[in-house]
Design a protein around this motif. Structure first.
Motif, PDB file in Angstrom:
ATOM      1  N   GLN A 145       0.840  -1.170   0.012  1.00  0.00           N
ATOM      2  CA  GLN A 145      -0.119   0.013   0.039  1.00  0.00           C
ATOM      3  C   GLN A 145       0.799   1.230  -0.111  1.00  0.00           C
ATOM      4  N   ASN A 146       2.075   1.155   0.754  1.00  0.00           N
ATOM      5  CA  ASN A 146       2.875   2.519   0.806  1.00  0.00           C
ATOM      6  C   ASN A 146       3.955   2.479   0.253  1.00  0.00           C
ATOM      7  N   VAL A 147       4.391   1.648  -0.786  1.00  0.00           N
ATOM      8  CA  VAL A 147       5.491   1.788  -1.802  1.00  0.00           C
ATOM      9  C   VAL A 147       5.204   2.265  -3.086  1.00  0.00           C
ATOM     10  N   GLY A 148       6.105   2.427  -3.916  1.00  0.00           N
ATOM     11  CA  GLY A 148       6.084   2.843  -5.232  1.00  0.00           C
ATOM     12  C   GLY A 148       5.638   1.611  -6.412  1.00  0.00           C
ATOM     13  N   ASP A 149       5.508   2.318  -7.510  1.00  0.00           N
ATOM     14  CA  ASP A 149       5.001   1.085  -8.685  1.00  0.00           C
ATOM     15  C   ASP A 149       6.095   0.299  -8.976  1.00  0.00           C
ATOM     16  N   GLU A 150       7.217   0.975  -9.287  1.00  0.00           N
ATOM     17  CA  GLU A 150       8.430   0.090  -9.512  1.00  0.00           C
ATOM     18  C   GLU A 150       8.922  -0.996  -8.399  1.00  0.00           C
ATOM     19  N   PHE A 151       8.540  -0.482  -7.176  1.00  0.00           N
ATOM     20  CA  PHE A 151       8.835  -1.758  -6.157  1.00  0.00           C
ATOM     21  C   PHE A 151       7.815  -3.019  -6.111  1.00  0.00           C
ATOM     22  N   LYS A 152       6.623  -2.377  -6.595  1.00  0.00           N
ATOM     23  CA  LYS A 152       5.422  -3.175  -6.489  1.00  0.00           C
ATOM     24  C   LYS A 152       5.571  -4.256  -7.576  1.00  0.00           C
ATOM     25  N   LYS A 153       6.232  -3.715  -8.809  1.00  0.00           N
ATOM     26  CA  LYS A 153       6.337  -4.877  -9.896  1.00  0.00           C
ATOM     27  C   LYS A 153       7.119  -6.002  -9.271  1.00  0.00           C
ATOM     28  N   HIS A 154       8.223  -5.869  -8.402  1.00  0.00           N
ATOM     29  CA  HIS A 154       9.430  -6.680  -8.107  1.00  0.00           C
ATOM     30  C   HIS A 154       9.059  -7.414  -6.628  1.00  0.00           C
ATOM     31  N   PHE A 155       7.670  -7.214  -6.076  1.00  0.00           N
ATOM     32  CA  PHE A 155       7.427  -7.678  -4.987  1.00  0.00           C
ATOM     33  C   PHE A 155       6.402  -8.833  -5.122  1.00  0.00           C
ATOM     34  N   LEU A 156       6.358  -9.877  -4.361  1.00  0.00           N
ATOM     35  CA  LEU A 156       5.585 -11.070  -4.422  1.00  0.00           C
ATOM     36  C   LEU A 156       5.455 -11.779  -3.032  1.00  0.00           C
ATOM     37  N   GLY A 157       4.785 -12.982  -2.713  1.00  0.00           N
ATOM     38  CA  GLY A 157       4.968 -13.678  -1.670  1.00  0.00           C
ATOM     39  C   GLY A 157       5.610 -14.875  -2.214  1.00  0.00           C
ATOM     40  N   THR A 158       6.551 -15.233  -1.110  1.00  0.00           N
ATOM     41  CA  THR A 158       7.159 -16.481  -1.401  1.00  0.00           C
ATOM     42  C   THR A 158       6.969 -17.285   0.171  1.00  0.00           C
ATOM     43  N   HIS A 159       6.006 -18.299   0.177  1.00  0.00           N
ATOM     44  CA  HIS A 159       5.809 -19.067   1.456  1.00  0.00           C
ATOM     45  C   HIS A 159       6.199 -20.271   1.353  1.00  0.00           C
ATOM     46  N   PHE A 160       7.375 -20.414   2.163  1.00  0.00           N
ATOM     47  CA  PHE A 160       8.050 -21.451   2.507  1.00  0.00           C
ATOM     48  C   PHE A 160       7.413 -22.328   3.521  1.00  0.00           C
ATOM     49  N   PHE A 161       7.387 -23.579   3.393  1.00  0.00           N
ATOM     50  CA  PHE A 161       6.802 -24.330   4.508  1.00  0.00           C
ATOM     51  C   PHE A 161       7.751 -24.776   5.623  1.00  0.00           C
ATOM     52  N   ASN A 162       7.505 -24.903   6.978  1.00  0.00           N
ATOM     53  CA  ASN A 162       8.360 -25.220   7.915  1.00  0.00           C
ATOM     54  C   ASN A 162       8.579 -26.804   8.202  1.00  0.00           C
TER      55      ASN A 162
END
Length: 797
Positions: A145-162
């Motif tokens: 919500q609070n970051v720029g558009d270019e940052f958003k393009k390079h952001f994702l979820g990577t949910h590792f299992f334990n």
């Protein structure tokens, strides 16, 4: 796309440090950051340190790294890999985030905290750097919500299992802003470099695995409460009988932690709006009570189970939910459970369990039905296809079959008819699929696999690095076959020798197939891969057969078995075409000896490899001792250099039945040779072994010349025997252990010859066989063999 050469992990708790360790396992240097402590520990005050001292400021990450070296099961493939981690903190080292290629956020599961951290990261972020969150259920879109558009393009979820090293599943979750090229790159990178099974999940509460898995656990708990089942009864049904792990339902909850589970359930409860779905995720009062009491499972020593010490040792007690008291666990049995136990394969077990007419069959159906219906109802919401859902549950919860594979196994049309007869609401798309004349979600046509996708069958894309022996057998690629092994054509002129006996134990059928495979490959193929897709590569020789012959005094038979084993290994070693072995998981005793003749070994990262024969009162006699002595002799070419230190190390490894903790750890034990290597994704090992064969063949393969072996002889044997005697005097080993150690020393030393004597491979094989036969005649060895067969663990007598 930027290559990932370095990474940073923010958050050094159990999950963060575990992810950092697994990146280190993959050869990636990691900067591990956490908060700066605000208070001194008593020992820091005593040492005169202040809050400004680097040791204090980096305390959290340094402490986490220390724990990594002590944690069991080990998060690292090798303790030496800890050097790939650099500790730091979020104040002094924040700017260093601008120097890495991948930043992973693994802090507390709180949206506001994550948003604030991402804003801080953006201030030092290097454009192009990938940033991901290891959240288990918070919206990826909301975090940005609070970051720029270019940052958003390079952001994702990577949910590792334990734990990250051992759990295959990695859920990749794009937000609506994530660049599709980033998703493609990360999927490939995490599969190949980190060895993960990657599924792409949609940005919905708890994503795929935890959404379906948590639903299933809650449905099970509610069914248990409603119909008065005990903890033991539920776990008897929801474990291997249903194609699920031995930890079943309540042991799994204890391992995960009831506090963690309640948090995950509450996350869905707070975000879904459908009343019936919300009702399922409304945490049952019993769970809330247990969390309030601190009965949250393994972490606190009690949950649904607890260990109780008594005169006989430790006893497992289970919780009675009515009285909230613990009592000794009891064994559960019924006709349907016994039928499932006897059935083969997950599909057969499910059919046997559900086909019964007792209360356990009813329990199985009542908890399976809602999970299948829920998975179908949520398909378009949480994933793009049934394949993602099935893989997520198989890889994240260790189910043998995913929900849609399960539906196929029990009969799609028949089970839907039963569901509707019982008044259940079946999703319209499932009914339409059946009405169109389809009776399964998956099918095979002319050797290709297809799956349901938007009202039609879509072909599962074949990828060269995924070689399936099971699929090749369906395609009639078997060259030769017997009850214990197959020789399979895996393409490009390469054959694969596959063991298929119970536990892949080496017996006469496998040895015969090895000899036939050598003849076949010599005449018609470019080389041979030795690999299989069993639970374990090979747990050793057929111990039952050896014990029966020894107890009957059939010494010629025992001698014949060992000669056949030795001759088969020598024939494999003598093949004038390249041979590559690709072991995985447990590779013990005879399994190790089946790999040793190969020109190269491609170890799966999770390979537990060792010559363990002393555990059953024997020594290696299929060439294991001979190969170790040969390796020492080949390593130390200078005749003036003493071989003793190297042969002592081999003696200790075998005499103490040491087993590697990973493929990489085989190097520490002296089993890995310079050409041997490790592949991190177990699904790629047969492909990598095949590629190694093709490279050797293309380079003009010439088999290694046979050479004589320089041995330490009689004096060297005495050195090893003194070591064994000292351990006996110290009370570490028994008289029978000393007898075994002396026999082992005799073989590794080359017998009663002068130091430096050159002997042949056959000479050492004869010593192996002689020692093995004499030990087979010992009553205490036969007792050890019997104990291992009946109890599954070594006897110290």
């Amino acid at each position: 796309m930027t290559k990932i050469r370095t990474a940073a992990v923010i958050g050094s708790g159990v999950m963060g440090s575990g992810i950092a360790a697994h990146l280190a396992n993959a050869g990636i240097p990691v900067l591990l950051l956490d908060m700066v402590p605000t208070q001194l520990l008593p020992q820091e005050e005593a040492a005169g340190l202040t809050l400004e001292h680097p040791k204090v400021r980096n305390r959290l990450t340094v402490s986490a790294m220390d724990k990594l070296k002590k944690t069991n099961p080990a998060p690292l493939y090798s303790e030496a890999f800890i050097e790939r981690l650099t500790p730091g903190n979020l104040e002094d080292d924040l700017a260093k985030l601008g120097q890495v290629d991948w930043i992973i956020e693994v802090i507390v599961e709180n949206l506001q905290a994550k948003q604030q951290l991402l804003s801080r990261i953006e201030t030092v972020w290097k454009p192009g750097t990938i940033v991901s969150s290891n959240t288990s259920g918070i919206s990826i879109h909301a975090m940005t919500q609070n970051v720029g558009d270019e940052f958003k393009k390079h952001f994702l979820g990577t949910h590792f299992f334990n734990p990250p090293r051992y759990m295959k599943l990695l859920e990749v979750i794009p937000s609506q802003y994530t660049d599709p090229a980033i998703i493609s790159f990360m999927t490939e990178f995490c599969e190949k470099r980190l060895g993960k099974g990657v599924v792409q999940a949609k940005d919905t509460p708890n994503f795929i695995a935890n959404r379906i898995g948590t639903y299933g656990l809650l449905v099970t708990l509610r069914e248990m409460i409603a119909n008065g089942y005990s903890v033991e009864e539920v776990d008897a049904v929801t474990g291997p009988a249903m194609g699920r792990p031995k930890s079943a339902t309540f042991r799994t909850l204890d391992l995960v932690g009831l506090d963690t589970f309640v948090h995950v359930a509450n996350n869905v409860f707070g975000l879904v709006t459908d009343p019936s779905e919300k009702a399922v995720f409304d945490t049952p009062a019993i769970l809330q009570t247990m969390v309030e009491k601190g009965w949250i499972g393994e972490k606190t020593g009690q949950g649904f189970y607890k260990k109780v010490k008594n005169e006989a040792g430790k006893e497992i007690h289970s919780l009675d939910l009515n009285s909230m008291t613990y009592a000794a666990s009891r064994k559960i049995s019924s006709a349907s459970l016994e039928g499932a136990k006897q059935a083969k394969g997950a599909s057969g077990k499910l059919k046997a369990l559900l086909g019964g007419k007792d209360r356990y069959s009813e329990l199985a159906w009542n908890i399976l039905k809602p999970v299948l219906l829920y998975s179908a109802a949520k398909l378009d919401e949480i994933a793009d296809s049934i394949v993602e859902i099935d893989n997520a549950l198989k890889w994240g919860f260790n189910w043998d079959l995913g929900p849609f594979e399960t539906w196929d196994a029990i009969g799609l049309k028949r089970s839907v008819e039963r569901m509707e007869a019982e008044g259940s609401e079946v999703p319209e798309w499932v009914k339409a699929w059946i009405a169109a004349g389809n009776d399964s979600f998956y099918t095979n046509k002319e050797g290709q696999s297809f799956y349901y996708l938007k009202n039609e069958y879509k072909g599962i894309e074949s990828r060269p690095e995924l070689i399936s022996l099971a699929a090749l057998k369906q395609q009639k690629k078997v060259i030769r076959s017997n009850s214990g092994a197959n020789l399979i054509d895996i393409g490009d002129g390469v054959a694969c020798l596959e063991f298929q006996s119970p536990n892949n134990a080496v017996g006469g059928d496998i040895l015969t197939m090895i000899q036939q495979s050598v003849d076949e490959v010599r005449s018609n193929y470019r080389g041979l891969v030795v690999a299989n897709e069993g639970k374990n590569f090979c747990v050793g020789a057929n111990l039952m057969l050896l014990l029966m012959e020894a107890q009957d005094g059939e010494w010629d038979e025992v001698d014949g078995i060992i000669r056949l084993f030795q001759n088969s290994m020598m024939k494999l070693k003598g093949l004038d075409k390249p041979v590559v072995a690709a072991p995985h998981k447990m590779t013990l005793g005879g399994g190790v000896e089946a790999c040793m003749p190969a020109d190269q070994i491609i170890f799966s990262a999770e390979t537990y490899y060792g010559l363990v024969e002393v555990g059953v009162g024997l020594i290696p006699a299929g060439g294991g001792c001979k190969e170790l002595a040969l390796r020492v002799s080949s390593l130390v070419r200078d005749p003036e250099v003493d071989l003793q230190p190297w042969i002592n190390a081999s003696f200790e490894t075998v005499a103490m039945a040491k087993v590697s903790t990973s493929g990489h750890d085989t190097k520490r034990l002296g089993y890995m040779r310079p050409l041997d290597t490790v592949v991190i994704n177990p699904d790629h090992r047969i492909y990598e072994a095949k590629q190694a064969v093709l490279r050797m063949d293309a380079a003009g393969y010439t088999p290694p010349a046979r050479e004589k072996i320089r041995v330490v002889g009689e004096n060297g044997k005495a050195v090893m025997q003194v070591g064994a005697y000292s351990m006996k005097q110290g009370g570490y080993i028994s008289d029978h252990d000393v007898l075994i150690a002396n026999k082992l020393a005799h073989v590794l030393a080359g017998g009663n010859v002068p130091a430096g004597t050159l002997v042949t491979e056959q000479y050492l094989l004869d010593l192996e066989r002689e020692a093995f036969l004499s030990l087979c005649g010992e009553l205490k060895t036969q007792q050890r063999m019997q104990y291992m067969l009946s109890k599954g663990k070594p006897l110290r007598n």
